[in-house]
Design a protein around this motif. Structure first.
Motif, PDB file in Angstrom:
ATOM      1  N   LEU A   1      29.659 -33.377  46.473  1.00  0.00           N
ATOM      2  CA  LEU A   1      30.077 -33.457  47.876  1.00  0.00           C
ATOM      3  C   LEU A   1      31.445 -34.108  48.028  1.00  0.00           C
ATOM      4  CD1 LEU A   1      26.703 -34.457  49.576  1.00  0.00           C
ATOM      5  CD2 LEU A   1      27.934 -32.292  49.825  1.00  0.00           C
ATOM      6  N   TRP A   2      31.704 -35.157  47.265  1.00  0.00           N
ATOM      7  CA  TRP A   2      32.986 -35.850  47.366  1.00  0.00           C
ATOM      8  C   TRP A   2      34.133 -34.905  46.997  1.00  0.00           C
ATOM      9  CZ3 TRP A   2      37.308 -37.307  44.665  1.00  0.00           C
ATOM     10  CH2 TRP A   2      38.116 -38.264  45.284  1.00  0.00           C
ATOM     11  N   TYR A   3      33.969 -34.189  45.902  1.00  0.00           N
ATOM     12  CA  TYR A   3      35.027 -33.257  45.495  1.00  0.00           C
ATOM     13  C   TYR A   3      35.150 -32.074  46.454  1.00  0.00           C
ATOM     14  CZ  TYR A   3      36.114 -35.867  41.327  1.00  0.00           C
ATOM     15  OH  TYR A   3      36.522 -36.863  40.474  1.00  0.00           O
TER      16      TYR A   3
ATOM     17  N   VAL B   1      35.915 -28.804  40.847  1.00  0.00           N
ATOM     18  CA  VAL B   1      36.069 -29.998  40.007  1.00  0.00           C
ATOM     19  C   VAL B   1      34.753 -30.770  39.968  1.00  0.00           C
ATOM     20  CG1 VAL B   1      37.272 -32.199  39.735  1.00  0.00           C
ATOM     21  CG2 VAL B   1      38.551 -30.145  40.378  1.00  0.00           C
ATOM     22  N   GLY B   2      34.119 -30.940  41.108  1.00  0.00           N
ATOM     23  CA  GLY B   2      32.831 -31.632  41.147  1.00  0.00           C
ATOM     24  C   GLY B   2      31.777 -30.918  40.325  1.00  0.00           C
TER      25      GLY B   2
ATOM     26  N   LEU C   1      32.581 -31.449  36.618  1.00  0.00           N
ATOM     27  CA  LEU C   1      32.264 -32.804  36.169  1.00  0.00           C
ATOM     28  C   LEU C   1      30.764 -33.023  36.017  1.00  0.00           C
ATOM     29  CD1 LEU C   1      34.841 -34.979  38.124  1.00  0.00           C
ATOM     30  CD2 LEU C   1      34.690 -34.683  35.648  1.00  0.00           C
ATOM     31  N   VAL C   2      29.989 -32.551  36.962  1.00  0.00           N
ATOM     32  CA  VAL C   2      28.530 -32.694  36.850  1.00  0.00           C
ATOM     33  C   VAL C   2      28.024 -31.912  35.637  1.00  0.00           C
ATOM     34  CG1 VAL C   2      26.317 -32.168  37.950  1.00  0.00           C
ATOM     35  CG2 VAL C   2      28.151 -33.271  39.272  1.00  0.00           C
ATOM     36  N   GLY C   3      28.588 -30.747  35.379  1.00  0.00           N
ATOM     37  CA  GLY C   3      28.220 -29.987  34.177  1.00  0.00           C
ATOM     38  C   GLY C   3      28.541 -30.745  32.902  1.00  0.00           C
ATOM     39  N   GLU C   4      29.683 -31.439  32.882  1.00  0.00           N
ATOM     40  CA  GLU C   4      30.059 -32.239  31.720  1.00  0.00           C
ATOM     41  C   GLU C   4      29.150 -33.456  31.570  1.00  0.00           C
ATOM     42  OE1 GLU C   4      34.236 -33.017  32.258  1.00  0.00           O
ATOM     43  OE2 GLU C   4      34.781 -30.936  31.837  1.00  0.00           O
TER      44      GLU C   4
END
Length: 103
Positions: A22-24, A32-33, A36-39
């Motif tokens: 949500l922030w991204y 990007v969000g 990042l969550v996938g990483e």
């Protein structure tokens, strides 16, 4: 014989991942969000084979409460026998606090 481990996510950790997305998205870069969550999930998956690879959370010093530092995040997890419970996915600079006497 290899020990089978199960990874579970506490509601708090799922909410943290949602908050990251949500922030991204609010910053107009939802991809990007999601990336990042996938990483973060890829970092968590290694725990099946290496559950003690994270360091002991310094705020508590408990051997069963560990974290993976994956800048800019701290992935905090608890070892419970064959279960690995992901507790939080927080920004690295945040200090962990006990909530009502437990994590």
């Amino acid at each position: 014989m290899a020990r089978t481990r199960i990874i579970e996510f506490a509601e708090s950790a799922l909410n943290d991942c949602d908050d990251i997305c949500l922030w991204y998205a609010d910053q107009q870069v939802p991809e990007v969000g999601k990336r990042l969550v996938g990483e973060v999930v890829a970092q968590i998956e290694r725990l099946v084979d290496f559950p003690e690879s994270g360091r002991i959370v310094p705020e508590f010093g408990l051997t069963n409460l560990r974290e993976i530092i994956f800048p800019p995040f701290r992935i905090v997890y608890r070892l419970e026998g064959s279960r690995i419970c992901i507790v939080r996915v927080w920004r690295s600079e945040r200090l962990l606090k006990l909530s009502e006497g437990k994590i």
